[in-house]
Design a protein around this motif. Structure first.
Motif, short mmCIF file in Angstrom:
data_model
loop_
_atom_site.label_atom_id
_atom_site.label_comp_id
_atom_site.label_asym_id
_atom_site.label_seq_id
_atom_site.Cartn_x
_atom_site.Cartn_y
_atom_site.Cartn_z
N LEU A 231 -18.49 62.78 30.27
CA LEU A 231 -18.68 62.13 31.57
C LEU A 231 -17.98 63.01 32.60
O LEU A 231 -16.78 63.24 32.51
CB LEU A 231 -18.04 60.75 31.52
N PRO A 234 -17.80 63.68 39.87
CA PRO A 234 -17.47 64.54 41.02
C PRO A 234 -16.56 63.81 42.02
O PRO A 234 -16.67 62.60 42.18
CB PRO A 234 -18.85 64.84 41.64
N PRO A 235 -15.70 64.56 42.69
CA PRO A 235 -14.71 63.94 43.57
C PRO A 235 -15.20 63.76 45.01
O PRO A 235 -14.74 64.44 45.91
CB PRO A 235 -13.54 64.93 43.51
N ASP A 244 -19.28 52.85 40.70
CA ASP A 244 -18.31 53.95 40.79
C ASP A 244 -17.81 54.24 39.38
O ASP A 244 -17.06 53.45 38.80
CB ASP A 244 -17.18 53.51 41.70
N LEU A 245 -18.21 55.37 38.83
CA LEU A 245 -17.86 55.65 37.42
C LEU A 245 -16.36 55.81 37.22
O LEU A 245 -15.86 55.59 36.12
CB LEU A 245 -18.59 56.92 36.95
N GLU A 247 -14.23 53.85 38.12
CA GLU A 247 -13.72 52.51 37.81
C GLU A 247 -13.98 52.12 36.36
O GLU A 247 -13.37 51.17 35.86
CB GLU A 247 -14.34 51.49 38.77
N ILE A 248 -14.88 52.81 35.71
CA ILE A 248 -15.10 52.57 34.28
C ILE A 248 -14.02 53.28 33.47
O ILE A 248 -13.62 52.83 32.40
CB ILE A 248 -16.52 53.02 33.89
N HIS A 521 -20.93 50.29 24.61
CA HIS A 521 -21.85 51.36 25.01
C HIS A 521 -21.26 52.73 24.74
O HIS A 521 -21.92 53.59 24.16
CB HIS A 521 -22.21 51.22 26.49
N PHE A 522 -20.03 52.93 25.17
CA PHE A 522 -19.43 54.27 25.04
C PHE A 522 -19.00 54.56 23.60
O PHE A 522 -18.98 55.72 23.19
CB PHE A 522 -18.23 54.42 25.98
N ARG B 203 -21.89 48.48 48.76
CA ARG B 203 -20.71 49.31 49.07
C ARG B 203 -20.73 49.81 50.51
O ARG B 203 -20.64 51.02 50.77
CB ARG B 203 -20.62 50.51 48.11
N THR B 243 -10.47 46.82 33.13
CA THR B 243 -11.60 46.98 34.04
C THR B 243 -11.50 46.01 35.21
O THR B 243 -11.25 44.82 35.02
CB THR B 243 -12.91 46.72 33.29
N GLU B 247 -15.50 45.89 40.69
CA GLU B 247 -16.20 47.17 40.74
C GLU B 247 -17.55 47.12 40.03
O GLU B 247 -18.37 48.00 40.22
CB GLU B 247 -15.32 48.28 40.16
N ASP B 410 -16.67 66.98 50.56
CA ASP B 410 -15.34 67.50 50.82
C ASP B 410 -15.36 68.38 52.07
O ASP B 410 -16.39 68.97 52.39
CB ASP B 410 -14.88 68.38 49.64
N GLU B 506 -25.72 62.98 40.62
CA GLU B 506 -24.26 62.84 40.72
C GLU B 506 -23.65 62.04 39.59
O GLU B 506 -22.48 62.24 39.26
CB GLU B 506 -23.87 62.21 42.06
N LYS B 507 -24.42 61.15 38.96
CA LYS B 507 -23.85 60.34 37.88
C LYS B 507 -23.95 61.05 36.53
O LYS B 507 -23.20 60.72 35.62
CB LYS B 507 -24.55 58.98 37.78
N ALA B 517 -26.47 50.36 30.85
CA ALA B 517 -25.89 49.46 29.84
C ALA B 517 -25.30 48.21 30.51
O ALA B 517 -25.43 47.10 29.99
CB ALA B 517 -24.83 50.18 29.02
#
Lengths: 541, 541
Positions: A231, A234-235, A244-245, A247-248, A521-522, B203, B243, B247, B410, B506-507, B517
């Motif tokens: 996974l 990107p920032p 928002d990944l 947060e996972i 899932h993961f 969001r 978690t 989110e 950025d 991006e994901k 999931a």
């Protein structure tokens, strides 16, 4: 060298002077010291490793010797300490791997999946909730140390973003940033030995989160190796693109994957920093002032309010008996007697900005009859901010256990929660004919409420089963009090093993099912850090 | 009454004066107005409803008449507008339900699940990305309007927490809070008609997020009805308990459940608020100043930097030709000529605090040779902040389309992203022999980067297929430019239909699988808002 059965480096000793011991004896009776189990005996007690490095590339170090396994077997929770001090280690991981890159972690994950080996990610091993503790399992257990993924990989000055290996310790991270004029500003009490990856995995919060934010706000992106693949997050400065990944990953406690690198938001090192202390006549006054400060947001970096017992305790343990007596006499003349509470205020930033913030804040304190005593006590707190943890070693040597719990609640519940938690601890130990010295501070203040952080000092029985029973009774009672008060089971320590039974009270059945669905899932085979976060462990499937 | 085929209330007209029209004609040629399809014809074009209220309790209103269905069929994206203006509605929901409580929503969910009916949650219908647009489906589609869940349910002054029905419009929410001395401070440009639930589900970010935060920071907890049952999220000040369920709801775009109420963090209404304008000689100077302000955090509530073309456009559309000419002459003498950029700065809070913040900020601007022009232009912006959206109606009447895209990147990528997006739009329309008037501002500034918000004005062909093709070509080109520049596909508008094809960039495949999931867990039958957020729609299974 790092202590194998206590906090921190062996060369650092925190002495409890006679006055302090007298103070504790008056509160809860004298402790009866007893001998710790020796390291060699603890090593000898470990079951043989069930792991062999077969099939693993030779460049990935995998240690199966007892000393290495023992040093990675447990964290800093009180039950972990009991196991270490009494030499009752029980389960330890079958081995410890030391990957040197994200690719190595990837290889380890695939290797473990093919062999049905459980994996526990290990940063600094500072968890006080059992996050890194191996549990008995038919599967071999491999602890994955991130110690060799600890460098700064990139610094973008224009974007104020820095990327580190996830295993970097707090002081190393700050030192690497300071060399370039930056700070992260994340200072949990475990700072000395906790790691960036651990902060992220447990949703850590630092002492100056008022300025710098919690790790949730500092963690911009990163890389996580999961059983489902890599996974890469990107920032972005911010995004509205669905889930928002980050947060996972935050708070996933090693169950979604192993964080190998993280990009964090950094800040120019503050030009100026000052910590002041203000006393209030009563908890009610102090809490009102603290709330006013949190809600008016003058721009401080720290607010920390001790309740009367913690205030007395800090002064009693400080040494300098005559100076403290003078201070207390002077405070009494200013209206701050037995019920007095100490508020610490910190300001950081530009000289002008930080001074202006402190001026505004001290003005607010005056409205609540706060007595400003200058910078000395604040400075003393700053110097000792990461040393206080060593008190636990010293207390143990005198036959005392120290444990802490923490939660966060809305302002209307703060006082009642504090009272309920302290009373629950007293009631729990009364069942054993013991007293508890309980005290509390608000460690993180928000416009909506505060964290409520309670410390319990009580006597050890000198018997493993008895001490485990005392702890369990106390932990259950205070956790129940937190939940009944409407608090979260953790504001900054995470869930791990010890808080898992209380998680459903706040997440609900629907929330727990969702969390389980994400973990499943993961990690469909339940190989990652089983039993942590979600109570049913490997039965997560 | 609200416009059925455009933005806002019918009584509000935004006139484009001759100078403004001349300005546009010079840039992209004169527009050729054409007649809109009439409301009745659009209604008559709808297919008959496939829904009957059988089995639904009588107290829950379910409208299947064409006017109500038409008014809830589409949002404010450009393809939605094309369908409305040309009367090419195509698919509309089969009905619109008006629940009056969370329990009603629960009943609707269960009722729909039993009958295989798809549900689209509908707040204010202001999505510019197709979030509320019904798609052709073998299943009947029911839009669930949250319009009747719009009251303030609770205000806790001590905790500064307020709970509202999720369907509350921005102005109603603020009015109810203002009456008690509080604000939420969330002001997206769609403020007039967007809702609290919609902000959370997508969001959203408001114009003064610099002070108040994005909706992620304001949303403390709430209640969501999902196919798997009710999700109740308590509003802790902060938590490290695994978690964060908020989110999972944030950015879920109606696919996890229907938000029925939300608790938000409110702030004392600011005692003082001021908006100032500063001009810079060039984009480079303006962007450097903006970054310095974002990174030094003087405590402002707004920063908004227009690029040279947007600056010229704002001045051209402002009216007051002579005053503007005088201003431009004066600015030219101070070094701000053709390439000048306007920066708006806002400060809100206590009189002393806000003034001090503005003083500090204006000092920073001077370091980058910024020319301060006082409060007039800032005040004008404040007055028009929710009126500018009406420009789209006016432009249409003159034969012009207006569309916008936005991202966040950025700081090192800000300039190149802006250039790439504007160039992509120009190239796209050149394929049709048309010019585009493209301009950009940075709408939300962070220490790490900024949102890059571009507006495109171009001529309508007066033919549905041709205009849809122009839009699609432009949208694909600018989305591709955003992704290639390393930006998120949305900083504040969300994903919906229009951005879904770009989400995986991006994901990553792993991130997309995780999002799927979560959706599958909450909505195993794929009944909720199919096709939004995740591109494959009902095939999410």
């Amino acid at each position: 060298m790092r202590r194998w059965n206590g906090w921190g480096d062996e060369s650092v000793a925190y002495a409890l002077h006679d006055d302090a011991l007298g103070f504790l004896a008056g509160r809860i009776g004298s402790g009866a010291p007893f001998a710790d189990a020796p390291f060699d005996a603890a090593c000898a007690s470990l079951a043989p490793s069930r792991l062999q490095a077969t099939g693993l590339p030779a460049h990935i170090a995998l240690a199966t010797d007892a000393p290495t396994r023992l040093r990675h077997a447990l964290g800093q929770s009180l039950p972990d300490w009991l196991r270490l001090r009494y030499g009752r280690i029980g389960t330890a991981p079958d081995g410890v791997a030391f990957p040197e890159s994200g690719e190595d972690v990837r290889i380890l994950l695939d290797w473990a999946a093919a062999r049905g080996v459980s994996l526990i990610a290990h940063g600094g091993g500072t968890s006080v909730a059992g996050h890194v503790t191996a549990q008995a399992s038919p599967r071999p257990v491999l602890t994955v140390s991130l110690a060799r993924l600890a460098g700064m990989l990139h610094l973008d000055r224009e974007a104020q973003l820095a990327t580190f290996g996830a295993g970097v310790f707090g002081p190393d991270l700050e030192a690497q940033l300071r060399a370039h004029g930056y700070v992260l500003g994340h200072y949990p009490q475990s700072f000395e030995y906790s790691t960036l990856g651990g902060w992220i995995a447990t949703r850590s919060s630092g002492q100056q989160s008022l300025r710098y934010g919690r790790i949730e706000q500092l963690f911009a992106g990163g890389r996580v190796e999961t059983p489902r693949g890599t996974l890469e997050i990107p920032p972005f400065p911010a995004s509205a693109a669905g889930t928002d990944l980050r947060e996972i990953v935050l708070g996933s406690e090693g169950r979604v994957g192993i964080i190998t690198q993280a990009t964090v938001r950094v800040t120019m090192a503050p030009e100026y920093e000052a910590f002041h202390a203000v006393f209030f006549a009563s908890w009610a006054d102090g809490a009102r002032a603290a709330r006013a400060l949190a809600q008016s947001r003058p721009g401080l970096s720290l607010l920390r309010l001790s309740n009367p017992v913690e205030t007395v305790t800090m002064l009693a343990l400080a040494g300098h008996r005559r100076l403290v007596a003078l201070l207390e006499r002077w405070l009494r003349l200013r209206g701050c007697g037995d019920g007095k509470c100490m508020l610490l205020l910190g300001a950081s930033g530009t000289r002008d900005g930080a001074r202006a913030a402190m001026r505004t804040a001290l003005g607010t304190c005056r409205q609540y009859r706060g007595v400003h005593v200058g910078r000395k006590l604040g400075e003393k707190w700053r110097q000792g901010r990461f040393r206080n943890v060593y008190l636990r070693n010293a207390a143990w040597q005198h036959g005392y256990a120290i444990d802490t719990v923490e939660t966060a609640v809305d302002w209307p519940r703060v006082g009642a929660t504090m009272d309920a938690v302290e009373a629950a601890a007293a009631d729990a130990l009364a069942q054993y004919g013991e007293r508890v010295h309980a005290y509390t501070h608000l460690s993180h203040l928000y416009p909506q409420g505060a964290s409520v952080y309670s410390t319990f000092v009580y006597r050890l029985a000198g018997d493993y089963e008895e001490d485990l029973a005392r702890w369990r009774t106390l932990k259950n009672a205070v956790s129940q009090a937190i939940v009944a008060s409407g608090g979260t089971i953790s504001h900054q320590h995470g869930v791990g093993l010890d808080h898992a039974p209380w998680l459903e009270a706040e997440k609900g059945a629907g929330g727990m099912a969702a969390i389980r669905a994400v973990l499943r899932h993961f990690d469909p085979d339940g190989l990652l850090n089983p039993g942590k976060l979600v109570a049913d462990g490997e039965a997560v499937r």
